[in-house]
Design an enzyme around this catalytic site. Sequence first.
Site, PDB file in Angstrom:
ATOM      1  N   CYS A 111       0.841  -1.205   0.000  1.00  0.00           N
ATOM      2  CA  CYS A 111       0.000   0.000   0.000  1.00  0.00           C
ATOM      3  C   CYS A 111       0.882   1.264   0.000  1.00  0.00           C
ATOM      4  O   CYS A 111       1.770   1.404   0.835  1.00  0.00           O
ATOM      5  CB  CYS A 111      -0.897   0.001   1.240  1.00  0.00           C
ATOM      6  SG  CYS A 111      -2.038   1.386   1.231  1.00  0.00           S
ATOM      7  N   CYS A 113       0.014   4.370   0.623  1.00  0.00           N
ATOM      8  CA  CYS A 113      -0.525   5.502   1.393  1.00  0.00           C
ATOM      9  C   CYS A 113      -0.102   5.484   2.853  1.00  0.00           C
ATOM     10  O   CYS A 113      -0.710   6.165   3.677  1.00  0.00           O
ATOM     11  CB  CYS A 113      -2.041   5.510   1.307  1.00  0.00           C
ATOM     12  SG  CYS A 113      -2.641   5.340  -0.359  1.00  0.00           S
ATOM     13  N   CYS A 130      -1.663  -4.944  -1.353  1.00  0.00           N
ATOM     14  CA  CYS A 130      -2.982  -4.681  -1.944  1.00  0.00           C
ATOM     15  C   CYS A 130      -3.548  -5.908  -2.669  1.00  0.00           C
ATOM     16  O   CYS A 130      -2.834  -6.520  -3.459  1.00  0.00           O
ATOM     17  CB  CYS A 130      -2.871  -3.505  -2.911  1.00  0.00           C
ATOM     18  SG  CYS A 130      -4.463  -2.832  -3.411  1.00  0.00           S
ATOM     19  N   CYS A 132      -5.266  -5.061   0.782  1.00  0.00           N
ATOM     20  CA  CYS A 132      -4.826  -5.275   2.164  1.00  0.00           C
ATOM     21  C   CYS A 132      -5.908  -5.995   2.983  1.00  0.00           C
ATOM     22  O   CYS A 132      -7.049  -6.138   2.533  1.00  0.00           O
ATOM     23  CB  CYS A 132      -4.494  -3.928   2.797  1.00  0.00           C
ATOM     24  SG  CYS A 132      -5.911  -2.813   2.838  1.00  0.00           S
ATOM     25  N   CYS A 141     -10.764   0.844   2.366  1.00  0.00           N
ATOM     26  CA  CYS A 141      -9.572   1.241   1.616  1.00  0.00           C
ATOM     27  C   CYS A 141      -9.241   2.674   2.017  1.00  0.00           C
ATOM     28  O   CYS A 141      -9.890   3.617   1.553  1.00  0.00           O
ATOM     29  CB  CYS A 141      -9.838   1.144   0.115  1.00  0.00           C
ATOM     30  SG  CYS A 141      -8.483   1.789  -0.892  1.00  0.00           S
TER      31      CYS A 141
HETATM   32 FE1  SF4 Z   1      -4.004   0.521   0.114  1.00  0.00          FE
HETATM   33 FE2  SF4 Z   1      -6.593   0.442  -0.530  1.00  0.00          FE
HETATM   34 FE3  SF4 Z   1      -4.946  -1.379  -1.568  1.00  0.00          FE
HETATM   35 FE4  SF4 Z   1      -5.585  -1.433   1.040  1.00  0.00          FE
HETATM   36  S1  SF4 Z   1      -6.970  -1.766  -0.694  1.00  0.00           S
HETATM   37  S2  SF4 Z   1      -3.555  -1.689   0.143  1.00  0.00           S
HETATM   38  S3  SF4 Z   1      -5.749   0.743   1.526  1.00  0.00           S
HETATM   39  S4  SF4 Z   1      -4.881   0.820  -1.946  1.00  0.00           S
END
Ligand code: SF4
Length: 174
Positions: A111, A113, A130, A132, A141
Amino acid sequence: MAKICHRRRIAVFSTVLTAAWLVGIADSFTSAPPLVREFRFSGRLQATKAADDDTEEERNEKMEKALKAMTNFSNKYISTTQTKYCQDKSIAAVVIKGLAEHKVSLGTPLCPCRFYEDKEAEAKDGYWNCPCTPMRERHECHCMLFLTDDNQFAGPETNISIEEVKDLSGGFTK
Ligand code: SF4
């Protein structure tokens, strides 16, 4: 008025997300592992070393491939989970680009972020790869890549093209 406020919130979030992504990129430079560092994760160690040794052309080729793979993954996963992209598609584009960067440098789409003390250890752990665990278990998310219908930022779109990803994320070179 409400619409302006809404757009302003998306713009603020977009700025924060971009900043977080840039911090992640900066972190990938500063935390590049020394060759003597111990890794139990040999497959990903090889991916990291290979990425470090790549010429710019090789890296661009890998990024092109990873960008396609992550764009296809996102479009497929959004359909599987019946979620939507954000009204501001640059959010999705920046996140997909970050995932592709990690796929190239770590061998897995960690991820983009979040801040990590040790990206290789996190990639090995898998919790934030991802999609996740929070997304798989609860459709959460925090990057706002996959939004449920009740999310106020969810738009109508369930597809993003590779061209949009490149255009809206500022290309794919570091
Ligand atoms: Fe990041 Fe969203 Fe992927 Fe989870 S689902 S790893 S929060 S981009």
